[in-house]
Design a protein around this motif. Sequence first.
Motif, PDB file in Angstrom:
ATOM      1  N   UNK A   1       0.810  -1.207   0.000  1.00 17.21           N
ATOM      2  CA  UNK A   1       0.000   0.000   0.000  1.00 17.21           C
ATOM      3  C   UNK A   1       0.844   1.258   0.000  1.00 17.21           C
ATOM      4  N   UNK A   2       1.968   1.205   0.711  1.00 17.17           N
ATOM      5  CA  UNK A   2       2.863   2.360   0.742  1.00 17.17           C
ATOM      6  C   UNK A   2       3.421   2.663  -0.645  1.00 17.17           C
ATOM      7  N   UNK A   3       3.721   1.636  -1.393  1.00 15.19           N
ATOM      8  CA  UNK A   3       4.313   1.822  -2.716  1.00 15.19           C
ATOM      9  C   UNK A   3       3.271   2.173  -3.774  1.00 15.19           C
ATOM     10  N   UNK A   4       2.129   1.469  -3.771  1.00 12.98           N
ATOM     11  CA  UNK A   4       1.186   1.584  -4.875  1.00 12.98           C
ATOM     12  C   UNK A   4      -0.053   2.432  -4.571  1.00 12.98           C
ATOM     13  N   UNK A   5      -0.499   2.434  -3.318  1.00 13.21           N
ATOM     14  CA  UNK A   5      -1.752   3.119  -2.981  1.00 13.21           C
ATOM     15  C   UNK A   5      -1.494   4.499  -2.386  1.00 13.21           C
TER      16      UNK A   5
END
Length: 221
Positions: free
Chosen positions: A32-36
């Motif tokens: 989530x940190x990378x993509x969201x």
Amino acid sequence: MGTEMFDWIYDLSTQKIVIVFCVFFIGFAWMGTVFVRPIIRLFVRRQAGLNDILSSFLSMYGVLFGILLGLIAAGAFQDRQEVDQSITSEATAVFALFHTVSSYPPPESTELEAAIGDYLKFVIETEWPALRKGTATPAIDGSVLELKQRLTSFEPKTAGQEALHGEGISQFFSFLELRNQRLYNATDGIPDIVWCVVILGALLNISILWLFEVRLSVQFV
């Protein structure tokens, strides 16, 4: 009653459960940190005092979620105690019944002792592995029916045998009641709906962390 969706967890050791949970939830947080997180920040980056707002909300949410986890832990601990108690009670009843039937005249005593031995073999080799896999077994199996048939077919010939037989019948039905209670307690567990609430609540808790205005390295930590 417990359901089968999450029964595979009970087959894992404590170390494996820790690894699975850490990999899943930390992996979810990092993905989530990378993509969201970059997408969410497009909508909230201009919100003044965002971190303070999120901190207040997370604190309140954490209290409610923590209470839920505490109640589940207390319930699971109580269930474990009830299972231990029912196992001990049934074992004590079987032990008392075995000693009672050993006082019957031969060959009835030998046959009844063998029937109890067959029952114990069934519980150890068949029933417990099935319960471990979440598969419920019949409340009354063949070995119990055989024991009942042999016990009820005995005809006392003296007043002493009649008193002994009455005690044996009473102990048998007490054992049968404790067996049914043990089966119920052993197949009871945390319902799937509670598992879903806990998992979704944890994922929501992680999702809130993506909204904080911090450096990316701090977010990963």
